[in-house]
Enzyme design. Structure first.
Site, short mmCIF file in Angstrom:
data_model
loop_
_atom_site.label_atom_id
_atom_site.label_comp_id
_atom_site.label_asym_id
_atom_site.label_seq_id
_atom_site.Cartn_x
_atom_site.Cartn_y
_atom_site.Cartn_z
N LYS A 183 -8.14 3.96 5.24
CA LYS A 183 -6.85 4.29 4.66
C LYS A 183 -5.96 4.92 5.74
CE LYS A 183 -5.04 6.69 0.62
NZ LYS A 183 -4.09 7.65 1.02
N HIS B 222 5.80 5.05 9.72
CA HIS B 222 4.65 4.38 10.33
C HIS B 222 4.60 2.92 9.91
CE1 HIS B 222 2.48 4.55 6.53
NE2 HIS B 222 2.52 5.88 6.50
N CYS C 3 -5.87 14.38 -7.47
CA CYS C 3 -4.93 13.26 -7.57
C CYS C 3 -5.64 11.97 -7.15
CB CYS C 3 -3.73 13.54 -6.67
SG CYS C 3 -2.87 12.04 -6.19
N CYS D 269 2.70 12.90 -4.58
CA CYS D 269 3.20 11.68 -5.23
C CYS D 269 4.53 11.95 -5.92
CB CYS D 269 2.28 11.21 -6.35
SG CYS D 269 0.61 10.85 -5.92
N HIS E 85 5.56 1.82 6.30
CA HIS E 85 7.00 1.77 6.00
C HIS E 85 7.63 0.57 6.70
CE1 HIS E 85 5.96 6.22 6.09
NE2 HIS E 85 6.12 5.93 4.81
N LYS F 213 -2.32 10.24 8.40
CA LYS F 213 -1.88 10.91 9.62
C LYS F 213 -2.85 12.04 9.98
CE LYS F 213 1.78 12.26 12.33
NZ LYS F 213 3.15 12.28 12.63
N CYS G 24 1.32 16.13 -9.15
CA CYS G 24 0.95 16.02 -7.74
C CYS G 24 2.24 15.97 -6.93
CB CYS G 24 0.10 14.77 -7.46
SG CYS G 24 -0.10 14.49 -5.68
N HIS H 106 -4.01 10.87 -3.55
CA HIS H 106 -4.13 11.75 -2.37
C HIS H 106 -5.44 12.52 -2.31
CE1 HIS H 106 0.21 10.98 -2.64
NE2 HIS H 106 0.11 10.93 -1.32
N1 MSP Z 1 10.39 8.07 -1.90
C1 MSP Z 1 9.50 7.22 -2.57
C2 MSP Z 1 10.15 5.90 -2.94
C3 MSP Z 1 11.39 6.01 -3.77
S1 MSP Z 1 12.13 4.46 -4.05
C4 MSP Z 1 13.28 4.73 -5.18
C5 MSP Z 1 8.29 6.93 -1.71
N2 MSP Z 1 8.45 7.11 -0.40
S2 MSP Z 1 7.30 6.93 0.70
O1 MSP Z 1 7.85 7.42 1.94
O2 MSP Z 1 6.08 7.48 0.28
O3 MSP Z 1 7.16 5.38 0.89
C6 MSP Z 1 6.30 4.62 0.11
C7 MSP Z 1 6.40 3.18 0.54
O4 MSP Z 1 6.05 3.04 1.92
C8 MSP Z 1 5.42 2.28 -0.17
O5 MSP Z 1 5.88 1.85 -1.42
C9 MSP Z 1 5.34 1.13 0.79
O6 MSP Z 1 6.49 0.38 0.67
C10 MSP Z 1 5.33 1.85 2.14
N3 MSP Z 1 3.98 2.21 2.57
C11 MSP Z 1 3.52 3.44 2.92
N4 MSP Z 1 2.24 3.33 3.35
C12 MSP Z 1 1.83 2.05 3.27
C13 MSP Z 1 0.68 1.32 3.66
N5 MSP Z 1 -0.39 1.92 4.13
N6 MSP Z 1 0.71 -0.03 3.56
C14 MSP Z 1 1.82 -0.70 3.12
N7 MSP Z 1 2.90 -0.05 2.75
C15 MSP Z 1 2.90 1.32 2.64
O7 MSP Z 1 7.29 6.55 -2.25
#
Ligand code: MSP
Length: 629
Positions: free
Chosen positions: A291, A19, A144, A130, A22, A294, A127, A147
């Site tokens: 926030k 989304h 958590c 996380c 990411h 989904k 959690c 979450h």
């Molecule tokens: N798999 C771990 C990361 C391992 S790195 C060695 C993880 N994955 S995740 O799919 O949850 O992705 C987290 C990352 O997605 C956040 O650190 C950020 O970069 C991005 N984001 C997810 N939601 C976000 C927002 N709402 N706003 C900005 N970035 C966010 O954690």
């Protein structure tokens, strides 16, 4: 040999489609990678997915698939999202890649041999969302803190990593490498927490098997974060990629800062591997102030994001709207506003105007007509900002130079220059500025930058097609309009009686930021002449003296309120930096300010109220051209 630059994104959990959150991190890394390439560096840009762990195993089970099948099915979603967003990554890594798993086992063995890993029993809170361990004091109402979901009580045999051994080493490392934890304002919190003390970390699990087996005890799989963090290293272990280690920049979200600034350097120290140079955590996006979630429908997917105003407008918006490093709020309306007001009106107009003029008159470099190089000074600023990861400031600076270029056209009026070679030289200079601007913009909006370069880097320049088609913002619906006017009428009437009712309609007013207001160039102007315009019963053509800005012509719809003779000599206020518009064949170069109201007795018969209009004038004599604000 070229200087190298290695930049990474987090590897995302492929438990769902990507989304906007990411996308944000991935676009950021793309901008930085592209900019470093422009600086002549050899860049390696890595992204990928974090396939292992309980979270994925659970999601796969729910979908009735094996974890491998489940993740295999989601990977194309990530790859196609990055393609659509024009992300030019060099490698897409998955933690299920065999090469990666081998590297993880190798480093685990190294840490084990060093005596940093020992067997024990973990009892505590975990959690799965996380994939992180918590202590009682971290929880919020037993849930958590991220979450807000109930937390699991874990009790199992595990191998621990001696994180406690690394407290002093980490603190020393932070001190010696002041840029490692960035941005600066997030640094102290990490340091304080490390100073409070570090507990040894459970780095293996036995209750499921979706992970990398420990080389020294195959009944355990490695903790998903140990496995995941090493992706950055394993991606550089092929012979031709070794030169890229250590990472120059890990871009991540603030949610996973601790893992990257504490666990990650400690693991590397233990394994005897060089440490990365910088970890930068950006803020989080909310969606209409809520926030992103989904399950609650508060999410914006990649296709949805692109559909609003196109890929480049989305990329531009995300890095213009929020300071990089701070949180931001996403709304469809603000994206469209920036698309319309900045990309279409400022950049699009500049390109279309100059290309149109060059199509008509041609352009030619000339030593005789020396004209300012508007962006030269700006280039330095933009590059400095990007280097410091102040991406929002870089875009702001670029737009200051776009504004300056537009203003310069306005002042120079190339269409009116009689001397052909001067005219051509002016247009040549404008072309040069636009090409420079397009280069500065290229990391942010690569497609548009390429289009601009194609338009101007040819011998036969033609008027450019529209780069950014304006998008109509949703008008408030009829019902809402009626509500507003009824309410404001009611307020007016009650105001008469000296009563107050709360202003319920404020939420329907689109507010602007102070910064937006400062963009207006308001000036005092003196009316030198007011003339009728043939066929226009409401308009006057006003000739103005705007002091240092010179003479201006504007068309104003004030004829029914003022006699031409009464206007002569009057000092008024105008908006001097409005893009010119043709009215009845006359170019109007600004707009005047006037107050208008409906007089009469609105309570009894609103439709018979008569409109009155009054020009805004300074209440003392002040020089033409004086600024207002
Ligand atoms: N798999 C771990 C990361 C391992 S790195 C060695 C993880 N994955 S995740 O799919 O949850 O992705 C987290 C990352 O997605 C956040 O650190 C950020 O970069 C991005 N984001 C997810 N939601 C976000 C927002 N709402 N706003 C900005 N970035 C966010 O954690």
């Amino acid at each position: 040999m070229k200087e190298k630059f290695y930049v990474t994104t987090p590897i995302y959990y492929p438990n769902d489609v990507p989304h906007i959150g990411h996308a944000y991190t991935t676009i950021a890394a793309d901008i930085i990678a592209r900019w470093n390439k422009l600086q002549g560096k050899e860049v390696f840009f890595l992204t990928g997915t974090d396939d292992h762990g309980k979270k994925i195993a659970n999601a796969a089970k729910k979908a009735g698939k094996t974890p491998k099948q489940f993740t295999d099915d989601l990977i194309p979603e990530f790859k196609s999202a990055w393609k659509k967003l024009n992300i030019d990554y060099d490698k897409f890594i998955r933690t299920t890649d065999t090469d990666h798993q081998k590297v993880v086992q190798k480093v685990l063995q190294k840490c084990f041999d060093k005596g940093d890993i020992y067997k024990g029993e973990y009892e505590g809170l975990y959690c799965t969302e996380c994939e992180a361990y918590y202590t009682e004091k971290d929880l919020e109402d037993g849930c958590c803190p991220i979450h807000k979901k109930p937390i699991e009580n874990l009790k199992e045999e595990t191998y621990f990593f001696k994180l406690s051994n690394y407290q002093d080493k980490l603190l020393k490392f932070y001190e010696e490498n002041p840029n490692f934890i960035s941005p600066k304002h997030r640094k102290q919190e990490i340091i304080n927490r490390v100073k409070e003390g570090l507990r040894d970390l459970s780095i293996s699990r036995t209750s499921f098997d979706w992970g990398v087996p420990l080389p020294f005890d195959k009944s355990h799989v490695a903790y998903v974060w140990f496995d995941a963090l090493f992706n950055y290293y394993s991606a550089t272990q092929k012979k031709d990629k070794k030169k890229f280690w250590p990472t120059d920049l890990h871009i991540i979200g603030k949610d996973i800062f601790w893992f990257h600034t504490v666990y990650w350097p400690a693991f590397l120290m233990s394994a005897g591997i060089k440490l990365p140079k910088q970890v930068f955590a950006h803020g989080w996006w909310t969606f209409n102030k809520e926030k992103i979630s989904k399950s609650r429908g508060k999410v914006i997917g990649i296709d949805e994001l692109i559909k609003i105003a196109g890929v480049d407008s989305a990329r531009y918006f995300l890095f213009r709207e929020a300071s990089f490093g701070e949180d931001g709020d996403f709304s469809r309306k603000s994206l469209i506003d920036r698309h319309n007001n900045e990309l279409a009106d400022k950049l699009g107009n500049l390109v279309s105007r100059v290309s149109g003029l060059i199509e008509k008159s041609g352009c030619e470099e000339s030593k005789k007509w020396k004209l300012p190089r508007i962006t030269s000074e700006g280039e330095g600023y933009v590059n400095k900002y990007i280097k410091n990861l102040e991406l929002h400031k870089a875009l702001n600076a670029i737009f200051i130079y776009i504004d300056a270029t537009n203003k310069w056209i306005q002042e120079k009026k190339p269409w009116g220059i009689k001397n052909e070679s001067e005219k051509k030289a002016v247009l040549y200079n404008l072309k040069r500025e636009i090409l420079k601007l397009s280069k500065l913009l290229s990391p942010f909006i690569p497609d548009t930058a390429e289009k601009i370069q194609k338009i101007f880097k040819t011998n036969k320049i033609k008027k450019a097609p529209i780069l950014f088609q304006k998008i109509e913002t949703q008008k408030p619906n009829k019902h809402l309009n009626q509500t507003i006017s009824k309410e404001s009428e009611a307020r007016e009437n009650l105001g008469f009686l000296g009563k107050q009712i709360p202003n319920k309609t404020m939420e329907n007013v689109s507010t602007i930021q102070f910064e937006d207001f400062t963009k207006l160039d308001l000036r005092v102007a003196q009316i030198e002449n007011a003339e009728n315009i043939e066929g226009a019963d409401k308009l006057y053509k006003l000739s103005l003296d705007v002091g240092e800005l010179g003479k201006r012509t504007i068309c104003a719809g004030i004829k029914e309120f003022y006699k031409a003779d009464d206007l002569k000599g009057k000092k008024i206020i105008i908006i001097a930096n409005l893009a010119p518009r043709k009215l009845r064949g006359i170019e109007s170069q600004g707009m005047l300010l006037a107050a208008s109201s409906k007089e009469g007795s609105p309570e009894s018969c609103p439709s018979r109220a008569k409109k009155t209009l009054s020009l805004i004038s300074p209440d003392q004599d002040i020089a033409s051209g004086s600024t207002v604000g």
